[in-house]
Structure formats: structure tokens, C-alpha cells
Motif scaffolding. Structure first.
Motif, PDB file in Angstrom:
ATOM      1  N   PRO A  76      -3.474 -18.074 -23.368  1.00  0.00           N
ATOM      2  CA  PRO A  76      -3.661 -19.528 -23.215  1.00  0.00           C
ATOM      3  C   PRO A  76      -2.425 -20.238 -22.692  1.00  0.00           C
ATOM      4  N   GLU A  77      -2.656 -21.231 -21.871  1.00  0.00           N
ATOM      5  CA  GLU A  77      -1.576 -22.003 -21.279  1.00  0.00           C
ATOM      6  C   GLU A  77      -0.699 -22.660 -22.338  1.00  0.00           C
ATOM      7  N   ALA A  78      -1.317 -23.065 -23.447  1.00  0.00           N
ATOM      8  CA  ALA A  78      -0.549 -23.720 -24.520  1.00  0.00           C
ATOM      9  C   ALA A  78       0.498 -22.773 -25.104  1.00  0.00           C
ATOM     10  N   ILE A  79       0.134 -21.502 -25.233  1.00  0.00           N
ATOM     11  CA  ILE A  79       1.083 -20.523 -25.767  1.00  0.00           C
ATOM     12  C   ILE A  79       2.237 -20.325 -24.789  1.00  0.00           C
ATOM     13  N   CYS A  80       1.916 -20.249 -23.509  1.00  0.00           N
ATOM     14  CA  CYS A  80       2.964 -20.102 -22.489  1.00  0.00           C
ATOM     15  C   CYS A  80       3.918 -21.297 -22.510  1.00  0.00           C
ATOM     16  N   THR A  81       3.367 -22.477 -22.696  1.00  0.00           N
ATOM     17  CA  THR A  81       4.198 -23.684 -22.748  1.00  0.00           C
ATOM     18  C   THR A  81       5.168 -23.624 -23.919  1.00  0.00           C
ATOM     19  N   ILE A  82       4.678 -23.181 -25.072  1.00  0.00           N
ATOM     20  CA  ILE A  82       5.527 -23.055 -26.263  1.00  0.00           C
ATOM     21  C   ILE A  82       6.619 -22.018 -26.034  1.00  0.00           C
ATOM     22  N   PRO A  92       9.038 -29.971 -17.752  1.00  0.00           N
ATOM     23  CA  PRO A  92       9.121 -29.267 -19.030  1.00  0.00           C
ATOM     24  C   PRO A  92      10.301 -28.315 -19.137  1.00  0.00           C
TER      25      PRO A  92
END
Length: 375
Positions: free
Chosen positions: A39-45, A224
Motif C-alpha cells: 500500500p502507498e500509505a506504508i511506502c509513505t511512512i 514529502p
């Protein structure tokens, strides 16, 4: 031991390292049609934590060191970021079937910095026990922002001049009255220019509108990648984050980096198809440019090494960030600043070819070069 032997040894070690191993693994499973999705959210974190860690480390180091030591390396980082854009403008842009605006955007992306590539370089330097200034990671924004700003400014100047030339050429082909009626740009008689020269002056005035630089810098700082790194840098400078750094960020760094490399490998494979839509010169550029840019930065770093005692590890880091191409903050900044450029060209060149070359080849190449020179 000669340079070639050192390079081959480092290259083999790099092939065996988790960093490149996960990158290649991601490309392989994507090529085999795997449906694995992170998931993109995990990559962002993950990106946030990696760059915050690098920023914290740099901030702590700057707080405990002499700031004057950074002046020359930071100046060279700025020069390299700007120079990379001009190289693309007067090399890639001159090749067949390559649009000038696309070439400038590609230069901007290759002049900007990949946080993941820098993280991979720092990890390998630590694994091989090569010392470097902890603040070296803080050179990131000194190269990244000038490259993006330069690319956007040059592209907009080019676009505006092109519009003016097209307007002049159009007037040469038909009389002024016909041009005025066809364009329909003057609904009121009082708005009609009284002569061809006045019309061209109006066009030139519109083309000469200055590109505002500060909004571009703001856009870059809000990205980011830079936001996370600058936050870590500020916290390292003005607080005492050593305990959380040692207990959380530092131990998790390598594991998180391996996941990001896997994602980048999958992304790189998916982008290869985009390069088929543009001139194949982008592939050539993406292979050659990381080495050329890195060698320029390496040479400047050696000047700092002899002038101020900048470590060979620091020289390698300067070369690696010059070899890298932005994969996080750069693309959205360029999309907003140069909307007419083709993302398939500059993002495809960076992600599909530039990043694997920088991580898989440039890192061991410049480590081998530094060891051969430094003995």
C-alpha cells in the motif's frame, strides 16, 4: 590493489547486499507478473522514517561540529545541481526526437536527489566501515532545490521565447489586419495595436514575464521527502533526540530500506513500458548521466577533500547524490512547474533506468574509486 579489482570486489559485495538484492527482487517478481502490492500509505511512512532518520543524524552531527566545514561541500552541491540541468539542456535536448522541455525536466529530475539512493549509499558505507561526516546527508537540499528551481525557470523561459517567436513568424506569413481578425484578441477598437511592431512588443512583454522562483522553492520544501528530512534536521539541531534515534530510528533503518527497495524495483519495471513511448535516447541518457554527474561531483568533492579535509566517505556521498535522480519529491514539483513536459519521459527515465543504475552501479563504482585514490 588496483582500481579495477577494488571496483569488482565492491560490485560483487553490492550484488550480495540486501539493498540491491531487494531492488532486483522487486524487478523480478514484477516481470513475472506478481500481484504483490504494498500500500502507498506504508511506502509513505517508510520514506518519512528513513529521511527523518537521516535528518536526525545530520542535525545531531551539525550541532556537534564546526559549521564552516560544510560551506565548501554545500557550495559544490549547489553548483552540481544547477550544472546537471544545463548539461541536459545542451546535450539530451539536442538529440533526435527529444523535445527540449522534456529534456530540461529530465535534467531537473536527475539534478534533484533520491533519498532512497542516498540511504542505500549510507548503509553500504557503514557496512564497509568507511567513515564519513554524519552531516553529509544534509547536503541533500543544497543540490535538490537548486536543480528543480533551475529546471523550471529554464523551461519557462524557453516556452515563453518559443511563443514569442511563433507569434512573430505568424505575422510574417499574413498581414497584420488578417492576423488581428483571425486571432480575435481585440474585441474593442481601442485595444487594437496600431502597428505590427506594437503587436510584437505586446507578445514579447507577455513572453518576458519573469518566473517567480520563491513559489518553486516553497513547492520543493513542502514535498514529502524534503519536509521529512528538514524536520529531522531541525529536531537534531535544536532538541536532544539521541535516545529515540538510537532506540527506534537507527535499528529500523535497514529493514525499512529493504522494503522500499522492493517497492522501487517493482515500480522500475512498471515504468519501463513508458520509455517505449518516447525517444530511446532517454535510455542512453539514463545510463550515462548518473556516472557523468557523479564524476563531476566526485571531482568537486576531491577539491573539498584537499582544501578542508572533507572525508573520502563524504566525497562518495556527494557523488552518489549527484548520480541519483529524484523519485519522491521531484516528479510532483516538475508536474506543477513544467506542466507541458511529458512525465513518461522524465519519470520513466529516472525510475526505470536511472535509479537502478545509481544504486546498482554508481554506488560500488564511486566507493571503489574512493578506495583506489585513498589507498
Amino acid at each position: 590493489m588496483d582500481f579495477l579489482s577494488l571496483f569488482l570486489m565492491d560490485f560483487i559485495k553490492q550484488l550480495q547486499s540486501p539493498t540491491l538484492g531487494f531492488l532486483i527482487g522487486g524487478m523480478v517478481i514484477a516481470a513475472l507478473g506478481s500481484e504483490l502490492v504494498i500500500p502507498e500509505a506504508i511506502c509513505t511512512i517508510i520514506v518519512f522514517m528513513l529521511l527523518t532518520k537521516i535528518g536526525l543524524n545530520g542535525g545531531i552531527a551539525i550541532r556537534n561540529s564546526n559549521l564552516t566545514e560544510m560551506i565548501l561541500p554545500a557550495a559544490f552541491a549547489i553548483v552540481t545541481g544547477i550544472l546537471v540541468v544545463f548539461i541536459a539542456r545542451y546535450t539530451l535536448a539536442k538529440l533526435p526526437k527529444v523535445k527540449t522541455v522534456d529534456a530540461i525536466a529530465t535534467g531537473g529530475l536527475f539534478g534533484a536527489v533520491s533519498g532512497s539512493t542516498m540511504a542505500a549509499a549510507l548503509t553500504l558505507l557503514e557496512e564497509q566501515k568507511i567513515s564519513y561526516e554524519a552531516w553529509s546527508g544534509a547536503l541533500y537540499p543544497f543540490m535538490d532545490i537548486p536543480a528543480l528551481v533551475t529546471a523550471i525557470v529554464i523551461a519557462n523561459i524557453y516556452i515563453n521565447k518559443k511563443k514569442y517567436k511563433e507569434a512573430a513568424y505568424s505575422i510574417e506569413k499574413q498581414s497584420f489586419s488578417e492576423q488581428r481578425v483571425a486571432a480575435g484578441n481585440y474585441p474593442d477598437q481601442k485595444d487594437y495595436p496600431s502597428s505590427r511592431q506594437e503587436y510584437l512588443s505586446q507578445q514579447k512583454g507577455a513572453a518576458d514575464n519573469r518566473v517567480k522562483i520563491w513559489p518553486i522553492i516553497e513547492e520543493s520544501l513542502r514535498g514529502p521527502a524534503l519536509s521529512a528530512m528538514l524536520l529531522g534536521l531541525a529536531l537534531g539541531l535544536f532538541t536532544q533526540p539521541e535516545s529515540v534515534y538510537k532506540s527506534f530510528y537507527d535499528p529500523a533503518f535497514r529493514g525499512l530500506l529493504s522494503i522500499l527497495m522492493l517497492v522501487m524495483g517493482m515500480e522500475a519495471w512498471s515504468r519501463i513500458g513508458e520509455l517505449r513511448k518516447v525517444a530511446q535516447w532517454y535510455v542512453v541518457y539514463s545510463v550515462v548521466a548518473p556516472f557523468l554527474h557523479g564524476l563531476i561531483a566526485f571531482g568537486l568533492g576531491m577539491i573539498a577533500h584537499y582544501a578542508t579535509g572533507f572525508s573520502m566517505g563524504g566525497v562518495v556521498i556527494l557523488a552518489i547524490i549527484a548520480s541519483s535522480s529524484s523519485d519522491i519529491s521531484g516528479p510532483p514539483t516538475l508536474r506543477a512547474g513544467i506542466p507541458s513536459a511529458n512525465p513518461s519521459a522524465y519519470i520513466g527515465a529516472s525510475t526505470a533506468v536511472g535509479t537502478p543504475v545509481a544504486i546498482g552501479l554508481c554506488i560500488p563504482f564511486f566507493i571503489g574509486l574512493a578506495q583506489a585514490i585513498g589507498g
